[in-house]
Write a protein that holds these residues in place. Structure first.
Motif, short mmCIF file in Angstrom:
data_model
loop_
_atom_site.label_atom_id
_atom_site.label_comp_id
_atom_site.label_asym_id
_atom_site.label_seq_id
_atom_site.Cartn_x
_atom_site.Cartn_y
_atom_site.Cartn_z
N ARG A 39 -67.90 4.79 -12.90
CA ARG A 39 -68.13 6.12 -12.32
C ARG A 39 -66.95 7.05 -12.59
O ARG A 39 -67.14 8.21 -12.96
N ARG A 40 -65.74 6.55 -12.46
CA ARG A 40 -64.56 7.37 -12.72
C ARG A 40 -64.48 7.77 -14.19
O ARG A 40 -64.08 8.89 -14.54
N ALA A 41 -64.87 6.85 -15.07
CA ALA A 41 -64.87 7.17 -16.50
C ALA A 41 -65.90 8.25 -16.82
O ALA A 41 -65.67 9.12 -17.66
N ILE A 42 -67.05 8.20 -16.16
CA ILE A 42 -68.07 9.23 -16.35
C ILE A 42 -67.56 10.58 -15.86
O ILE A 42 -67.77 11.62 -16.50
N GLU A 43 -66.88 10.57 -14.73
CA GLU A 43 -66.30 11.81 -14.22
C GLU A 43 -65.29 12.38 -15.21
O GLU A 43 -65.23 13.62 -15.41
N ARG A 44 -64.54 11.51 -15.87
CA ARG A 44 -63.54 11.98 -16.83
C ARG A 44 -64.19 12.58 -18.08
O ARG A 44 -63.74 13.61 -18.59
N ILE A 45 -65.26 11.95 -18.56
CA ILE A 45 -65.90 12.50 -19.76
C ILE A 45 -66.61 13.80 -19.44
O ILE A 45 -66.69 14.71 -20.27
N PHE A 46 -67.09 13.97 -18.21
CA PHE A 46 -67.70 15.24 -17.82
C PHE A 46 -66.66 16.36 -17.76
O PHE A 46 -66.99 17.53 -17.99
N LEU A 47 -65.42 16.01 -17.45
CA LEU A 47 -64.35 17.02 -17.50
C LEU A 47 -64.08 17.44 -18.94
O LEU A 47 -63.82 18.61 -19.21
N ARG A 48 -64.13 16.47 -19.87
CA ARG A 48 -63.91 16.80 -21.29
C ARG A 48 -65.10 17.52 -21.88
O ARG A 48 -64.95 18.42 -22.70
N SER A 49 -66.28 17.06 -21.48
CA SER A 49 -67.51 17.56 -22.10
C SER A 49 -68.64 17.53 -21.07
O SER A 49 -69.37 16.55 -20.98
N PRO A 50 -68.81 18.59 -20.30
CA PRO A 50 -69.85 18.62 -19.26
C PRO A 50 -71.27 18.45 -19.81
O PRO A 50 -72.17 18.07 -19.06
N GLU A 51 -71.47 18.71 -21.10
CA GLU A 51 -72.81 18.64 -21.67
C GLU A 51 -73.17 17.25 -22.19
O GLU A 51 -74.28 17.04 -22.66
N THR A 52 -72.20 16.32 -22.14
CA THR A 52 -72.52 14.93 -22.49
C THR A 52 -73.56 14.40 -21.51
O THR A 52 -73.49 14.66 -20.31
N LYS A 53 -74.51 13.64 -22.02
CA LYS A 53 -75.58 13.11 -21.17
C LYS A 53 -75.36 11.62 -20.94
O LYS A 53 -75.12 10.87 -21.88
N VAL A 54 -75.46 11.21 -19.67
CA VAL A 54 -75.23 9.82 -19.30
C VAL A 54 -76.44 9.30 -18.53
O VAL A 54 -76.94 9.97 -17.61
N PHE A 55 -76.89 8.11 -18.92
CA PHE A 55 -78.02 7.47 -18.26
C PHE A 55 -77.61 6.08 -17.77
O PHE A 55 -76.82 5.39 -18.42
N LEU A 56 -78.17 5.70 -16.64
CA LEU A 56 -78.02 4.34 -16.14
C LEU A 56 -79.38 3.66 -16.21
O LEU A 56 -80.34 4.12 -15.58
N LYS A 57 -79.48 2.61 -16.99
CA LYS A 57 -80.68 1.77 -16.97
C LYS A 57 -80.39 0.63 -15.99
O LYS A 57 -79.60 -0.26 -16.30
N VAL A 58 -80.99 0.70 -14.83
CA VAL A 58 -80.71 -0.34 -13.84
C VAL A 58 -81.29 -1.66 -14.32
O VAL A 58 -82.18 -1.71 -15.16
N GLU A 59 -80.77 -2.75 -13.78
CA GLU A 59 -81.22 -4.06 -14.25
C GLU A 59 -82.66 -4.31 -13.84
O GLU A 59 -83.16 -3.77 -12.85
#
Length: 543
Positions: free
Chosen positions: A454-474
């Motif tokens: 989650r913290r890594a996702i927050e960091r990439i959103f600071l660098r690039s808010p338009e990056t898209k992230v998905f979670l495929k739950v198990e």
């Protein structure tokens, strides 16, 4: 870091390919040293004390441990704790009964349906507490239709199962007692007792000599140890250090089942005949009509970050439909090439996500696998469409990765570090799945990993808010007597934890858990119908 990793982010498909060919492997900084002292039993405590020995920011680690414990306590308080005294006092599916509320009334498409479940033990005595692990679904096989149900536990031996009737025809009802509350309590206690359920064997290669030693998250041996540590994120993995061999010589890993924390009497609960037993119903099906209703509710287009109800969708004609958003007026898979043109897609996780890249390559005619070095199913996969500038990569996540077949540790990494190495862009798409390989370990390990991601996702959103992230739950998997390591109860708990940790974050969720419960896909690797619908849902957010 837990693994030596192939790294290097890509700004374009051509640059990416050149980097792969010319630069080969680059490595994260890995803190490796031999340790002589004992390793404390509790993961969070040994992390804090070990970090202190490195002169790191202990207050930061303590803050993270506090958050881990908060998440743990929340889920721990939701699980019924009951002592196991005798098998006959445990919940019996065959003695229990399920009844449809207001049976006999007219059922219409769009209505809600509630089923009452009352639990009894093997002596025919009514249960007075809850905590049973139930799965529920409605289905019409001839229509390719199915949906899961929401379980409401009154903590007194009674449950309400809530369904949404989303299609017309004869609808059957299935309610399964996966584990009785006594079994749930035993599994939860056993899971969080330690790390002995699964052991790892690491292979070192040094001057043409191969040496194997034990590895894991907590080694009780007094021998010297190699420590593979990510100090920032508090991630640690250990191997017994071979004499006169550097820790950097570790090249591969495999695992095996090793131990049980369940008592012999508790094991009687988990014979195959007691796992996943259907609860009988007086009436197991209903007829659903259209009732001449004109349902005109226009659902919004599916968007990343939308809250998801449960149940969130249903199958009809073997196609997944959303209850809360409009997946698409057409099937996005029919335009998959156009949708993914110019995209950089990073699939990070386990073999259930590897099924995605295999599906992409199978159904996109111009997408070809690039033959990377390595062997076996767990090596890194790379698929390229040069003409459309499509780049798709799958990499396994870092420890724990459970496999009896050896795999290289030179191309795996913690997902948080993988995300940190990506610059991000409007065309960058990250898909993450974590869960199956964590089921056999104390849940603190899983919580820590998710918080780091989650913290890594927050960091990439600071660098690039338009990056898209998905979670495929198990997804759900096969019913098996090896309940300590793979029971779906562990998967369901992790499902709840993941949804809670990411509930306020702008990520897309592919609910593989709900899909596979509805589809009754009791298989670690779901059939192609399920994979197709996972990807179709994914594309609906993009196209």
């Amino acid at each position: 870091m837990s693994c030596f990793i192939t790294k290097g982010y890509k700004t374009s498909l051509v640059v990416s390919l050149m980097v792969s060919l010319m630069l080969g492997f680059t490595y994260h900084r890995i803190v490796i040293q031999s340790l002589k002292p004992d390793i404390p039993q509790i993961y969070s405590k040994h992390t804090a004390s070990f970090m202190d020995s490195y002169g790191s920011n202990v207050s930061h680690i303590s803050e993270k441990d506090f958050e881990i414990n908060q998440v743990f306590e929340t889920i721990n308080n939701s699980i019924t704790s009951v002592p196991f005294t005798h098998f006959n006092l445990t919940t019996s599916a065959k003695k229990s009964r399920a009844t449809i509320f207001h049976y006999g009334q007219q059922y219409c498409n769009g209505d809600s349906l509630t089923v009452r479940v009352d639990m009894f033990n093997y002596l025919g005595q009514r249960k007075t507490y809850g905590g049973d692990f139930l799965t529920a679904r409605i289905y019409s096989t001839d229509l390719g239709a199915a949906a899961s149900g929401r379980v409401e536990d009154f903590n007194n031996g009674s449950y309400n199962i809530h369904f949404i009737l989303s299609w017309e025809g004869n609808v059957k009802i299935s309610i399964i007692l996966y584990h009785p509350s006594e079994g749930v309590s035993a599994l939860w206690r056993a899971r969080n007792m330690g790390y002995k359920n699964i052991i790892f064997t690491g292979k070192f290669l040094y001057k043409s000599q191969e040496i194997e030693t034990f590895c894991g998250f907590n080694l009780e041996s007094q021998e010297d140890k190699c420590v593979y540590a990510d100090k920032r994120d508090g991630e640690f993995f250990y191997c017994i250090k071979p004499p006169n061999v550097p820790c950097e010589a570790l090249i591969s890993m495999k695992s095996d089942n090793h131990h049980s924390y369940l008592t012999k009497s508790e094991m009687a609960i988990f014979t195959r005949s007691n796992i996943g037993v259907t609860i009988p119903m007086d009436t197991g099906s209903i007829a659903v009509a259209s009732c001449q209703r004109n349902i005109t509710d226009v659902k919004p287009k599916c968007r990343i970050g939308m809250p998801m109800p449960y149940p969130s969708g249903y199958f009809l004609n073997n196609v997944w439909h959303s209850n809360f958003c409009n997946l698409s007026s057409y099937e996005p898979l029919s335009h998959i090439d156009e949708c993914l043109t110019g995209k950089l897609i990073y699939l990070m996780g386990d073999s259930t996500l590897r099924q995605w890249i295999e599906y992409f390559q199978k159904h996109m005619k111009s997408l070809k696998f690039f033959n990377l070095p390595g062997h076996g199913l767990h090596k890194r996969y790379l698929a390229l469409d040069i003409d459309r500038n499509i780049y798709i990569q799958w990499k396994k996540h870092g420890h724990p990765f459970v496999s009896t077949v050896g795999y290289t540790v030179k191309d795996c990494a913690y997902i948080a570090r993988e995300i940190d190495e990506l610059p991000g862009s409007p065309n960058t798409i990250i898909v993450i799945t974590l869960g199956q390989h964590f089921r056999g370990f104390p849940v603190h390990l899983f919580i820590r990993r998710l918080l780091n991601v989650r913290r890594a996702i927050e960091r990439i959103f600071l660098r690039s808010p338009e990056t898209k992230v998905f979670l495929k739950v198990e997804n759900s998997r096969d019913m098996n007597t090896d309940v300590e390591r793979i029971s779906d109860f562990h998967g369901y708990i992790q499902y709840l934890i993941l949804k809670d940790i990411f509930k306020r974050h702008n990520v897309g969720v592919i609910d593989a858990w709900e899909m596979t419960i509805a589809f009754a896909s009791y298989n670690l690797h779901p059939p192609e119908t399920v994979i197709r619908n996972q990807i179709n849902t994914f594309l609906s957010y993009l196209c």
